[in-house]
Structures are given as C-alpha cells and as structure tokens.
Design a protein around this motif. Structure first.
Motif, short mmCIF file in Angstrom:
data_model
loop_
_atom_site.label_atom_id
_atom_site.label_comp_id
_atom_site.label_asym_id
_atom_site.label_seq_id
_atom_site.Cartn_x
_atom_site.Cartn_y
_atom_site.Cartn_z
N CYS A 1 0.83 -1.20 0.00
CA CYS A 1 0.00 0.00 0.00
C CYS A 1 0.87 1.25 0.00
O CYS A 1 0.60 2.22 -0.70
N CYS B 1 -7.31 -3.52 -3.46
CA CYS B 1 -7.16 -2.73 -2.26
C CYS B 1 -8.04 -1.49 -2.33
O CYS B 1 -7.81 -0.58 -3.11
N CYS C 1 -6.31 2.03 -1.36
CA CYS C 1 -5.47 2.65 -2.40
C CYS C 1 -6.34 3.13 -3.56
O CYS C 1 -6.08 4.16 -4.17
N HIS D 1 -2.71 -4.15 -7.80
CA HIS D 1 -2.94 -3.82 -6.40
C HIS D 1 -4.23 -3.03 -6.22
O HIS D 1 -5.03 -3.30 -5.30
ZN LIG Z 1 -3.28 -0.75 -0.83
#
Ligand SMILES: [Zn+2]
Length: 269
Positions: A3, A33, A36, A29
């Motif tokens: 992250c 996530c 993010c 990612h």
């Molecule tokens: Zn993340």
C-alpha cells in the motif's frame, strides 16, 4: 506491491509517468485494495476540479474599468508636468523606475508561482495520458493471453460480436489482402469508457486498434514518438476515434493506418 509503495506512485500513475511493469503492478494492487483505490479516486477528483477551473477565480466586473480610469487620470498629469517645463527626466525617472521595478517584481512572482505549481497541476496532456493507457492495454493484452474475446479472421463475425456489448457499432475491416489480417476483437477500457479493440497481425506481430465514437479536434493523423519500443498513431474518421499501437516498424504501422483509413471512409483524403 505494498500500500505504501502504491500510494507513493499514485501521482506518477495519474501522470502516465510509470513504466509498464510498475503500471501493471499498481493496477493489480488497485483492483484488490479499496484504500489505495480511494486514494486514486481522491486525486483524480482533485485533478478534475482543477482542470474544470472549479477552483479558478474570475476577477470582478468593473476591475478593468477601474484600472483604465485610473490610467486616464494619471496620463494628463504627466502631460501637464511636461508642458509646465518641469523636468521629467530629472525628477520622475526614479519614480518611473520604481514603478517598473514594481511591475517587474509582480511579473517575476507570477512566473515563479506558475513555474512551481502549474506543471504539477496541469499534468500531461490528454494525448499523453491516453497514449500511456493505450500502451498499457496493448502490452497487457499480449501478456495476459487475453488478446481476443472473439477470434476470427472474418469481419462479418467480428463486427456482430460487438453488438449488444457496446453502445456503438465499430467499423471492422479485414486487411488480409494487404498482409495485415484481422485476427479478432475484444472489449477494452480507455479513460474509463468501453472501447472496441480490433486485433490485426503482421507476421509475428500484433496490432491493437482501439475504436470509440467521437471526433477529435482535427482529422489529421498523429504519429507519436515511440514508447518503450512501441509505435502509436491516432486519428479520427467517420465519427470514430482510432488509436493503433504495435511493435511493428513505424513504416509498417503507417502503411497499415493508411490502408485502414481508406477502407473505413474511402471518400476522405
Ligand atoms: Zn493498498
């Protein structure tokens, strides 16, 4: 990618400045996530607000009027001083210099401010951002063995396949007779909208052509500087925008684009 690393690279990602592998790592990612992804959205919203000018300040009506009338007041004064024999060079030069120095200081301050803040706020042009997206899509389509959703060399199979999947019907032309056979198509995303991706082949190389509705500002064909060994061209024609990307030579790509253009709208030069 962690992250911490993702969030550090988000601005570069938005500016299309990351290299390809980092871009793909980031996107992988971001898909998993939420935190993010929200950070990315937050920055996108901020940039959007800046570009729309939502934060710009318009000078009030009448400011121009007041400045002009103050200029009109001071001009006759100077004329009278000269007419009365008062020596302007002797006395008013320091004053004049002071005024100029003041004006210069304001200009310099504006220039420094613009230099410091504008490049970051303005970001790359929409062309550059789009080019980065087009290139990422192209490479991803090759790497992830997701080149085609419909594999067919027949334009009469590929074109109807898009029906119902897109809100437009992309022009599909086979160029097999010119050694650029159509090999298939798929759905893809650019700038958050669904686009048609048509896949052509030149010997062992693939050419992705992204198509979506909308005419760009000009009909002229733009050839971009090669990026990471890939050539890119874009143009608009017949109410559609086209971006072609491939690792074929620039000459081959230009020839391909020329052929495609004449097929899609033969009447146009
Ligand atoms: Zn993340």
């Amino acid at each position: 990618m962690s992250c911490k690393l993702t969030q550090r690279f988000v601005p570069g990602y938005l500016d299309g400045e990351l290299d390809l592998s980092r871009t793909i790592e980031m996107e992988t990612h971001l898909q998993t996530c939420g935190e993010c992804a929200r950070e990315l959205e937050r920055l996108q919203a901020l940039r959007g607000a800046l570009q729309r000018g939502a934060l710009a300040y318009t000078a009030p009506e009448g400011l121009r009027e007041r400045i002009q009338s103050s200029l009109r007041v001071s001009a006759p004064t100077e004329a009278r001083e000269r007419a009365s024999g008062w020596h302007p060079l002797q006395f008013s030069r320091p004053l004049l210099l002071l005024r100029w120095a003041g004006a210069f200081a304001v200009l310099a301050l504006c220039a420094v401010t613009a230099w410091q803040f504008l490049p970051g706020l303005r970001g790359p042009t929409s062309d550059q951002r789009l080019a980065a997206e087009v290139l990422t899509s192209h490479v991803r389509s090759l790497e992830a063995s997701h080149l085609m959703d419909v594999a067919s060399t027949d334009q009469h199979t590929v074109k109807p396949w898009f029906d119902g999947k897109l809100d437009f019907s992309p022009p599909v032309e086979d160029l097999a007779s010119d050694d650029f056979p159509l090999v298939g198509g798929r759905l893809d995303y650019l700038e958050g909208r669904q686009v048609a991706a048509l896949v052509y082949q030149r010997r062992k190389h693939f050419i992705n052509v992204f198509v979506w509705p909308g005419a760009a500002g000009s009909n002229s064909t733009q050839t971009l500087e090669p990026r990471q060994g890939y050539n890119m061209m874009h143009w608009s024609r017949g109410g559609f925008q086209f971006w072609a990307v491939s690792d074929v030579s620039a000459t081959d790509l230009a020839e391909f684009v020329r052929l495609l253009q004449t097929r899609i709208a033969p009447g146009l030069k």
